[in-house]
Design an enzyme around this catalytic site. Structure first.
Site, PDB file in Angstrom:
ATOM      1  N   ARG A  47      12.370  -0.319   6.853  1.00  0.00           N
ATOM      2  CA  ARG A  47      13.062  -0.757   8.060  1.00  0.00           C
ATOM      3  C   ARG A  47      14.557  -0.594   7.817  1.00  0.00           C
ATOM      4  NH1 ARG A  47       9.112  -0.155  10.407  1.00  0.00           N
ATOM      5  NH2 ARG A  47       7.919  -1.593  11.719  1.00  0.00           N
ATOM      6  N   GLU A  59      18.883   1.312  14.924  1.00  0.00           N
ATOM      7  CA  GLU A  59      18.239   2.436  15.585  1.00  0.00           C
ATOM      8  C   GLU A  59      17.891   2.106  17.035  1.00  0.00           C
ATOM      9  OE1 GLU A  59      14.909   2.611  12.641  1.00  0.00           O
ATOM     10  OE2 GLU A  59      13.739   3.076  14.404  1.00  0.00           O
ATOM     11  N   HIS A 118      12.397   8.010  12.647  1.00  0.00           N
ATOM     12  CA  HIS A 118      11.304   7.027  12.492  1.00  0.00           C
ATOM     13  C   HIS A 118       9.946   7.689  12.733  1.00  0.00           C
ATOM     14  CE1 HIS A 118      10.585   2.401  12.590  1.00  0.00           C
ATOM     15  NE2 HIS A 118       9.584   3.033  12.000  1.00  0.00           N
ATOM     16  N   ARG A 154       0.832  -1.215   0.000  1.00  0.00           N
ATOM     17  CA  ARG A 154       0.000   0.000   0.000  1.00  0.00           C
ATOM     18  C   ARG A 154       0.864   1.261   0.000  1.00  0.00           C
ATOM     19  NH1 ARG A 154      -2.386  -3.174   3.888  1.00  0.00           N
ATOM     20  NH2 ARG A 154      -4.521  -3.873   3.506  1.00  0.00           N
TER      21      ARG A 154
HETATM   22  C1  GLV Z   1       6.217   1.882  11.576  1.00  0.00           C
HETATM   23  O1  GLV Z   1       7.365   1.790  11.289  1.00  0.00           O
HETATM   24  C2  GLV Z   1       5.247   0.845  11.402  1.00  0.00           C
HETATM   25  O2  GLV Z   1       5.622  -0.286  11.056  1.00  0.00           O
HETATM   26  O3  GLV Z   1       4.069   1.132  11.599  1.00  0.00           O
HETATM   27  C1  GLV Z   2       0.665  -0.164   4.685  1.00  0.00           C
HETATM   28  O1  GLV Z   2      -0.353   0.076   5.270  1.00  0.00           O
HETATM   29  C2  GLV Z   2       1.059  -1.343   3.920  1.00  0.00           C
HETATM   30  O2  GLV Z   2       0.467  -2.414   4.168  1.00  0.00           O
HETATM   31  O3  GLV Z   2       1.937  -1.238   3.047  1.00  0.00           O
END
Ligand code: GLV
Ligand code: GLV
Length: 329
Positions: A239, A268, A286, A157
């Site tokens: 990440r 991190e 982040h 997404r």
């Molecule tokens: C943030 O890094 C998340 O995974 O929501």
């Molecule tokens: C974010 O909401 C994803 O699933 O990439």
């Protein structure tokens, strides 16, 4: 019947907590810091549901501390902080919060990209340092986005959100690479599916949107950085471990690539030595999903996942849904 208990490892936006309080006894770790491991191990013993953050390692030890633990709901879309295999073995659903933070993260990806192309942080520091004496024809020249090519690695997404904004809003050509090809997406956004190597060689901006998995660890290392254009920027809002940060610092020092925009770091909150000395990087802590809108929606979703499981339903966003099938046998 006694109310079920939920433990929340740190203060999150009130909406989710209020939702939980309607049904359960809710305890929130009171200090505004990452919960110490010892406290986490103590608290998990007394709850039916755990609402965790990506700063907590939810491993076998935590999961085994309470045989009655019924659900772990992560306040994040990523869940690499949780030993999902161990949870599955114990029949514990692990939930996450997809679908509510892709606007925030896609926008943040652009904020980093724009900051690099327009040299915003350098310019800001220049002005603050009192160095702005007069308009200059060659001062802080940047790059335009229009007509350039972005390469998106990972078309979930968030990756798709970046592609949509780049292609439709900014006149940027879109290449992508993913383990799955998405022809409908290609048609809608005139995006081209290419190999990782092709993408690295052809893109002016490379943006990472994969989850952290054994297969995506160091997806970008020395070899990949060497394939990128000298004028290219790397953006990482996924990440930290997806990038070999030491190799990145080397590549940036040698100007093998033009710059990097990073929201996440391999170790991190620690940073690879040398990273902060570089001028051609823009760094955020982040905070890609840190909008009021996204974080509020994430708190609601993380709460709803718990409500569903504790009330005997399947949570909408469960990363190991096979646990439900087993339970109903
Ligand atoms: C943030 O890094 C998340 O995974 O929501
Ligand atoms: C974010 O909401 C994803 O699933 O990439």
């Amino acid at each position: 019947m006694q109310k079920k208990k939920v433990f929340v490892t740190r203060k999150i936006p009130a909406k989710g907590i209020e939702l939980l309080r309607k049904h359960f006894l809710v305890k929130v770790y009171p200090k505004d810091q990452v919960i110490p491991r010892k406290e986490l191990l103590k608290e998990v013993k007394h709850c039916d549901a755990l609402l965790s953050l990506l700063t907590e390692k939810i491993d076998e030890e935590v999961l085994s501390a309470n045989p009655d633990l019924k659900v772990v709901s992560n306040y994040a879309v990523g869940y690499d902080n949780i030993d999902v295999k161990a949870a599955t073995a114990k029949g514990i659903p692990v939930c996450n919060t997809p679908g509510v933070l892709e606007n925030a993260v896609a926008e943040h990806t652009f904020a980093l990209l724009m900051a690099l192309c327009k040299r915003i942080t350098e310019a800001d520091q220049f002005v603050r340092a009192g160095k702005y004496k007069r308009w200059e024809p060659m001062l802080l020249l940047g790059t335009e986005l229009e007509g350039k090519t972005i390469g998106i690695i990972g078309l979930g997404r968030i990756g798709a959100g970046v592609a949509e904004r780049a292609g439709k809003g900014m006149g940027v050509k879109v290449l992508y690479h993913d383990i799955k090809r998405n022809k409908e997406f290609e048609k809608t956004y005139q995006a081209k599916f290419v190999s990782k190597e092709d993408l690295l060689k052809r893109s002016d901006f490379v943006s990472l949107h994969v989850p952290l998995l054994p297969s995506t660890m160091h997806l970008i290392g020395k070899k990949e950085l060497a394939m990128m254009k000298k004028t290219a920027y790397l953006i990482n809002t996924s990440r930290g471990q997806v990038v070999d940060e030491k190799a990145l610092v080397e590549a940036l020092k040698k100007k093998q690539i033009a710059g990097a925009g990073l929201d996440v770091y391999e170790h991190e909150p620690a940073l690879t030595p040398g990273l902060i000395k570089l001028k051609n990087v823009v760094l955020t802590p982040h905070t890609a999903s840190a909008t009021i809108e996204a974080r509020t929606a994430m708190s609601e979703l993380a709460a709803q996942n718990i409500i569903d499981v504790l009330q005997g339903r399947k949570a909408k966003f469960t990363v190991n849904p096979e646990v439900y099938a087993r339970k109903h046998k």
